[in-house]
Design an enzyme around this catalytic site. Structure first.
Site, PDB file in Angstrom:
ATOM      1  N   TYR A 163       0.961  -1.222  -0.107  1.00 16.61           N
ATOM      2  CA  TYR A 163      -0.033   0.177   0.035  1.00 16.61           C
ATOM      3  C   TYR A 163       0.607   1.380  -0.034  1.00 16.61           C
ATOM      4  O   TYR A 163       0.648   2.118  -0.856  1.00 16.61           O
ATOM      5  CB  TYR A 163      -0.912   0.089   1.332  1.00 16.61           C
ATOM      6  CG  TYR A 163      -1.932   1.308   1.222  1.00 16.61           C
ATOM      7  CD1 TYR A 163      -2.887   1.467   0.437  1.00 16.61           C
ATOM      8  CD2 TYR A 163      -1.426   2.289   1.990  1.00 16.61           C
ATOM      9  CE1 TYR A 163      -3.983   2.273   0.523  1.00 16.61           C
ATOM     10  CE2 TYR A 163      -2.408   3.366   2.110  1.00 16.61           C
ATOM     11  CZ  TYR A 163      -3.582   3.494   1.151  1.00 16.61           C
ATOM     12  OH  TYR A 163      -4.273   4.638   1.164  1.00 16.61           O
ATOM     13  N   LYS A 167       1.307   4.255  -3.087  1.00 17.47           N
ATOM     14  CA  LYS A 167       0.934   5.786  -3.069  1.00 17.47           C
ATOM     15  C   LYS A 167       2.206   6.546  -3.321  1.00 17.47           C
ATOM     16  O   LYS A 167       1.915   7.552  -4.014  1.00 17.47           O
ATOM     17  CB  LYS A 167       0.260   5.922  -1.825  1.00 17.47           C
ATOM     18  CG  LYS A 167      -1.070   5.198  -1.438  1.00 17.47           C
ATOM     19  CD  LYS A 167      -2.183   5.742  -2.345  1.00 17.47           C
ATOM     20  CE  LYS A 167      -3.587   5.183  -2.135  1.00 17.47           C
ATOM     21  NZ  LYS A 167      -4.365   5.555  -3.046  1.00 17.47           N
TER      22      LYS A 167
END
Length: 240
Positions: A163, A167
């Site tokens: 994750y 990003k």
């Protein structure tokens, strides 16, 4: 009030839904992007009942065919698109970096990195036709290398390989599109909604969806002299 149009992916609930509500309140025609037609239709009906101009756009951001069909659907009713908000995203697992499988990381990247690229490319003709458009990538403070490498920052202990790095990659995508599209009058920025209480984190966040959406809406509605190629939280620039 305005006659502008906006597409928001992953908007049938949580931050995306509230972003749709806030922009609808400003008079935007909202294309509410949802992979699930039933959930999307329910979200649209609730917003329409509040008096907003909202239309359902069934779109699976991980599918080339679905994204192209969605772009064709918008073109049927609008000659241009003023704002694109790439909000759809997934968390993936929370295993330690040495244990998280490459396959799981690929799945996270497919939604969080490749899909915003896919959607942006598909809707670029409509964005260019607007004359002065805006693209907002919904990122995360967990994508900030500056914050993640600072032991004094609250995000420092959160070490989720898939994750977080997805990003960070999305932030890089933001810069690339911003540089290319500046000459077209299209602003491209990344927004950190903050640690918000949503299904995404089991409602453990300390921020409300209203607070999270407000920062996204602020970026989406900047004028011609607004920023581009930046990363923002609460209208303040965040370190990459």
């Amino acid at each position: 009030m305005t006659s502008k149009t906006v597409l928001i992916t992953g908007a049938n609930k949580s931050i995306g839904y509230e972003t749709a509500r806030q922009l609808g309140s400003q008079g935007y025609r909202v294309w509410l992007g949802s992979r699930d037609e039933t959930r999307g239709r329910g979200a649209v009906e609730r917003l329409v009942a509040e008096g907003h101009d909202v239309r359902l756009l069934v779109i699976d951001v991980t599918s080339d065919q679905s994204v192209q069909a969605a772009a064709a659907r918008v073109r049927e009713e609008n000659e241009s698109l003023d704002v694109l908000i790439n909000n759809a995203g997934i968390a993936g697992g929370r295993d330690a970096p040495s244990l998280q499988s490459v396959e799981e990381i690929k799945t996270v990247y497919e939604t969080n990195v490749f899909s915003p690229i896919r959607v942006t490319q598909a809707f670029l003709p409509l964005l260019k036709a607007a004359g002065q458009a805006s693209i907002v990538m919904v990122s995360s403070g967990l994508g900030s290398l500056g914050w993640l490498s600072d032991p004094a920052n609250p995000f420092y202990p959160v070490n989720i390989l898939g994750y977080n790095s997805s990003k960070t990659a999305l932030n890089g995508v933001t810069v690339s599109f911003a540089k290319e599209l500046a000459s077209e009058g299209i602003k491209v920025n990344a927004a950190d909604p903050g640690y918000t209480a949503t299904d995404f984190n089991g409602h453990s966040g300390y921020r409300t969806v209203e607070q999270a959406a407000a920062g996204i809406v602020w970026l989406a509605t900047q004028g011609a002299d607004g920023p581009t190629g930046g990363f923002f939280f609460e209208q303040t620039q965040v370190p990459w």
